[in-house]
Design a protein around this motif. Structure first.
Motif, PDB file in Angstrom:
ATOM      1  N   SER A 145     -15.431   4.144   0.942  1.00 45.64           N
ATOM      2  CA  SER A 145     -14.032   4.220   0.947  1.00 45.64           C
ATOM      3  C   SER A 145     -13.605   2.423   1.248  1.00 45.64           C
ATOM      4  CB  SER A 145     -13.377   5.102   1.897  1.00 45.64           C
ATOM      5  OG  SER A 145     -13.670   6.492   1.674  1.00 45.64           O
ATOM      6  N   LEU A 146     -14.526   2.016   2.235  1.00 46.81           N
ATOM      7  CA  LEU A 146     -14.119   0.594   2.692  1.00 46.81           C
ATOM      8  C   LEU A 146     -14.183  -0.354   1.441  1.00 46.81           C
ATOM      9  CD1 LEU A 146     -13.505  -1.399   4.827  1.00 46.81           C
ATOM     10  CD2 LEU A 146     -15.914  -1.187   5.324  1.00 46.81           C
ATOM     11  N   ARG A 147     -15.348  -0.037   0.884  1.00 49.95           N
ATOM     12  CA  ARG A 147     -15.762  -1.168  -0.445  1.00 49.95           C
ATOM     13  C   ARG A 147     -14.459  -0.871  -1.444  1.00 49.95           C
ATOM     14  NH1 ARG A 147     -21.323   1.215  -0.027  1.00 49.95           N
ATOM     15  NH2 ARG A 147     -22.642  -0.163   1.017  1.00 49.95           N
ATOM     16  N   VAL A 148     -14.081   0.178  -1.596  1.00 48.49           N
ATOM     17  CA  VAL A 148     -12.847   0.738  -2.824  1.00 48.49           C
ATOM     18  C   VAL A 148     -11.665  -0.156  -2.066  1.00 48.49           C
ATOM     19  CG1 VAL A 148     -11.483   2.131  -3.664  1.00 48.49           C
ATOM     20  CG2 VAL A 148     -13.812   2.657  -3.812  1.00 48.49           C
ATOM     21  N   ALA A 149     -11.221  -0.040  -0.732  1.00 50.52           N
ATOM     22  CA  ALA A 149     -10.153  -0.792  -0.408  1.00 50.52           C
ATOM     23  C   ALA A 149     -10.280  -2.385  -0.440  1.00 50.52           C
ATOM     24  CB  ALA A 149     -10.151  -0.315   1.329  1.00 50.52           C
ATOM     25  N   LEU A 150     -11.417  -2.893  -0.215  1.00 54.87           N
ATOM     26  CA  LEU A 150     -11.624  -4.415  -0.373  1.00 54.87           C
ATOM     27  C   LEU A 150     -11.218  -4.697  -1.746  1.00 54.87           C
ATOM     28  CD1 LEU A 150     -14.734  -4.873   2.050  1.00 54.87           C
ATOM     29  CD2 LEU A 150     -12.349  -5.580   2.323  1.00 54.87           C
ATOM     30  N   VAL A 151     -11.888  -3.893  -2.815  1.00 55.49           N
ATOM     31  CA  VAL A 151     -11.853  -4.221  -4.229  1.00 55.49           C
ATOM     32  C   VAL A 151     -10.409  -4.277  -4.573  1.00 55.49           C
ATOM     33  CG1 VAL A 151     -12.200  -3.631  -6.493  1.00 55.49           C
ATOM     34  CG2 VAL A 151     -14.181  -3.751  -4.794  1.00 55.49           C
ATOM     35  N   ALA A 152      -9.723  -3.252  -4.167  1.00 50.80           N
ATOM     36  CA  ALA A 152      -8.221  -3.150  -4.235  1.00 50.80           C
ATOM     37  C   ALA A 152      -7.466  -4.279  -3.856  1.00 50.80           C
ATOM     38  CB  ALA A 152      -7.872  -1.807  -3.839  1.00 50.80           C
ATOM     39  N   GLY A 153      -7.746  -4.608  -2.505  1.00 51.21           N
ATOM     40  CA  GLY A 153      -7.084  -5.712  -2.094  1.00 51.21           C
ATOM     41  C   GLY A 153      -7.345  -7.097  -2.922  1.00 51.21           C
ATOM     42  N   ALA A 154      -8.523  -7.313  -3.364  1.00 50.25           N
ATOM     43  CA  ALA A 154      -8.813  -8.501  -4.257  1.00 50.25           C
ATOM     44  C   ALA A 154      -8.170  -8.573  -5.455  1.00 50.25           C
ATOM     45  CB  ALA A 154     -10.331  -8.558  -4.416  1.00 50.25           C
ATOM     46  N   VAL A 155      -7.985  -7.311  -6.177  1.00 46.90           N
ATOM     47  CA  VAL A 155      -7.288  -7.019  -7.487  1.00 46.90           C
ATOM     48  C   VAL A 155      -6.061  -7.475  -7.282  1.00 46.90           C
ATOM     49  CG1 VAL A 155      -6.671  -5.770  -9.277  1.00 46.90           C
ATOM     50  CG2 VAL A 155      -9.122  -5.653  -8.445  1.00 46.90           C
ATOM     51  N   ALA A 156      -5.300  -7.061  -6.194  1.00 43.40           N
ATOM     52  CA  ALA A 156      -3.635  -7.223  -5.872  1.00 43.40           C
ATOM     53  C   ALA A 156      -3.585  -8.479  -5.741  1.00 43.40           C
ATOM     54  CB  ALA A 156      -3.427  -6.414  -4.682  1.00 43.40           C
ATOM     55  N   LEU A 157      -4.473  -9.419  -5.038  1.00 40.68           N
ATOM     56  CA  LEU A 157      -4.337 -10.952  -5.099  1.00 40.68           C
ATOM     57  C   LEU A 157      -4.247 -11.573  -6.208  1.00 40.68           C
ATOM     58  CD1 LEU A 157      -4.002 -13.259  -3.198  1.00 40.68           C
ATOM     59  CD2 LEU A 157      -6.383 -13.339  -2.772  1.00 40.68           C
ATOM     60  N   VAL A 158      -5.181 -11.039  -7.083  1.00 41.28           N
ATOM     61  CA  VAL A 158      -5.366 -11.964  -8.579  1.00 41.28           C
ATOM     62  C   VAL A 158      -4.023 -11.559  -9.306  1.00 41.28           C
ATOM     63  CG1 VAL A 158      -6.628 -11.647 -10.447  1.00 41.28           C
ATOM     64  CG2 VAL A 158      -7.904 -11.728  -8.524  1.00 41.28           C
ATOM     65  N   LEU A 159      -3.363 -10.304  -8.965  1.00 43.64           N
ATOM     66  CA  LEU A 159      -2.179  -9.979  -9.913  1.00 43.64           C
ATOM     67  C   LEU A 159      -1.189 -10.972  -9.430  1.00 43.64           C
ATOM     68  CD1 LEU A 159      -2.528  -6.110 -10.114  1.00 43.64           C
ATOM     69  CD2 LEU A 159      -3.195  -7.505 -11.937  1.00 43.64           C
ATOM     70  N   ALA A 160      -1.001 -10.932  -8.071  1.00 42.54           N
ATOM     71  CA  ALA A 160      -0.021 -11.875  -7.638  1.00 42.54           C
ATOM     72  C   ALA A 160      -0.082 -13.272  -8.074  1.00 42.54           C
ATOM     73  CB  ALA A 160       0.106 -11.744  -6.045  1.00 42.54           C
ATOM     74  N   LEU A 161      -1.513 -13.658  -7.998  1.00 39.60           N
ATOM     75  CA  LEU A 161      -1.524 -15.220  -8.343  1.00 39.60           C
ATOM     76  C   LEU A 161      -1.194 -15.264 -10.019  1.00 39.60           C
ATOM     77  CD1 LEU A 161      -4.647 -16.091  -6.137  1.00 39.60           C
ATOM     78  CD2 LEU A 161      -2.457 -16.854  -5.874  1.00 39.60           C
ATOM     79  N   SER A 162      -1.772 -14.392 -10.592  1.00 38.18           N
ATOM     80  CA  SER A 162      -1.678 -14.653 -12.141  1.00 38.18           C
ATOM     81  C   SER A 162       0.000 -14.611 -12.384  1.00 38.18           C
ATOM     82  CB  SER A 162      -2.296 -13.458 -12.822  1.00 38.18           C
ATOM     83  OG  SER A 162      -3.777 -13.490 -12.630  1.00 38.18           O
ATOM     84  N   SER A 163       0.507 -13.524 -11.691  1.00 39.02           N
ATOM     85  CA  SER A 163       1.938 -13.421 -12.196  1.00 39.02           C
ATOM     86  C   SER A 163       2.832 -14.989 -11.764  1.00 39.02           C
ATOM     87  CB  SER A 163       2.681 -12.255 -11.496  1.00 39.02           C
ATOM     88  OG  SER A 163       1.979 -11.074 -11.565  1.00 39.02           O
ATOM     89  N   ALA A 164       2.281 -15.545 -10.917  1.00 43.21           N
ATOM     90  CA  ALA A 164       2.942 -16.566 -10.108  1.00 43.21           C
ATOM     91  C   ALA A 164       2.819 -17.562 -11.124  1.00 43.21           C
ATOM     92  CB  ALA A 164       2.605 -17.066  -8.847  1.00 43.21           C
ATOM     93  N   ALA A 165       1.603 -17.816 -11.883  1.00 36.52           N
ATOM     94  CA  ALA A 165       1.241 -18.891 -12.617  1.00 36.52           C
ATOM     95  C   ALA A 165       1.912 -18.907 -14.057  1.00 36.52           C
ATOM     96  CB  ALA A 165      -0.383 -18.806 -12.863  1.00 36.52           C
ATOM     97  N   LEU A 166       1.880 -17.530 -14.663  1.00 37.06           N
ATOM     98  CA  LEU A 166       2.792 -17.071 -15.815  1.00 37.06           C
ATOM     99  C   LEU A 166       4.026 -17.726 -15.823  1.00 37.06           C
ATOM    100  CD1 LEU A 166       1.082 -13.959 -16.983  1.00 37.06           C
ATOM    101  CD2 LEU A 166       0.666 -16.165 -18.023  1.00 37.06           C
TER     102      LEU A 166
END
Length: 283
Positions: A145-166
């Motif tokens: 569960s901890l690993r899944v939470a860490l992956v979800a947080g990393a993906v959310a950061l990638v989405l936010a940065l990608s949206s800002a760049a676009l």
């Protein structure tokens, strides 16, 4: 700029996010569907399915469009991996077709996941012996569960940065006049792209090594990142089971390859890599 038909509300939000960004990249490139097909090697009808939400594009198509749009493909590929993990059921299907022709403008080439040959297929009459439990199930569940939470947080950061760049991309306004200059965006907080790993597989003292890590007992599971994951990916490929790209990220393709290898080796099939799986990979 193209006028796109609204995406189906039945699509997972993460799939909608991926397709929205691919549509923006296509518009930013200024190419029509025929030109896009010629640049990438995927047909016009394939791109209509991909951008219309009827089929999930393969990793190679996403990377090709990212390079044409002049953006780092690593973030889009991370988003694609999450979208592929949630894609399924109903009328949705993942398009794994190869391009109809060569992609002349693209230099890097990702190795597609080959079909596992007869040697990699498990014997249906042989059941693997379950590995003895070394810790309570509650502890194992908590760690996953901890690993899944860490992956979800990393993906959310990638989405936010990608949206800002676009949002700051230059887009043609349709009448030949250039759009306003993009705002300056600080890249201090942008994470570095995943390092590129090269497999240099050789046999030393009766064991296989890929030249990235010499570990034989570190525990790896879904969501893990680092050189040890890349080492395992190289050894899986040496064994004839493709984990996708050698990117050091333990995603669904790598997990699927680990399960196939464990089944073939007669190990407990849990999709994670421990001392027993390392021993089989290096042997």
């Amino acid at each position: 700029m193209s006028r796109w038909k609204a995406l189906s509300t039945e699509l997972d939000p993460r799939v909608r996010q991926l397709l929205t960004q691919l549509r923006r990249l296509k518009d930013h490139s200024g190419l029509n569907m025929r030109q896009l097909a010629a640049k990438t090697g995927y047909s016009e009808k394939s791109w209509e399915r991909y951008l219309g939400g009827r089929s999930l594009p393969p990793r190679e198509a996403v990377e090709a469009l990212a390079r044409i749009g002049g953006v780092d493909p690593v973030r889009l590929l991370a988003l694609h991996e999450v979208a592929a993990d949630t894609w399924g059921g109903g009328r949705q299907h993942l398009d794994t077709s190869a391009p109809e022709g060569p992609a002349p403008d693209l230099v890097p080439e990702l190795v597609p996941a080959p079909t596992v040959g007869p040697a990699a297929r498990p014997d249906p009459e042989t059941e693997p012996e379950p590995e003895p439990e070394t810790e309570p199930e509650s502890v194992t569940a908590a760690r996953r569960s901890l690993r899944v939470a860490l992956v979800a947080g990393a993906v959310a950061l990638v989405l936010a940065l990608s949206s800002a760049a676009l949002l700051v991309m230059r887009l043609d306004d349709g009448d030949g006049e250039p759009a306003a200059a993009p705002l300056a965006v600080s890249t201090a907080a942008v994470p570095s792209p995943a390092p590129a790993y090269t497999c240099r597989v050789e046999r030393t003292d009766g064991l296989w090594y890929a030249g990235i890590s010499r570990t034989r007992d570190i525990e790896l599971a879904y969501g893990a990142v680092g050189p040890e994951v890349a080492e395992a990916q190289c050894l899986l490929r040496r064994a004839g089971i493709s984990p996708g790209g050698i990117d050091g990220m333990f995603g669904p393709l790598t997990q699927r390859a680990v399960k196939a290898f464990q089944t073939r080796a007669g190990l407990a099939v849990d999709g994670s890599i421990g001392p027993h799986t390392w021993k089989a990979l290096r042997g």
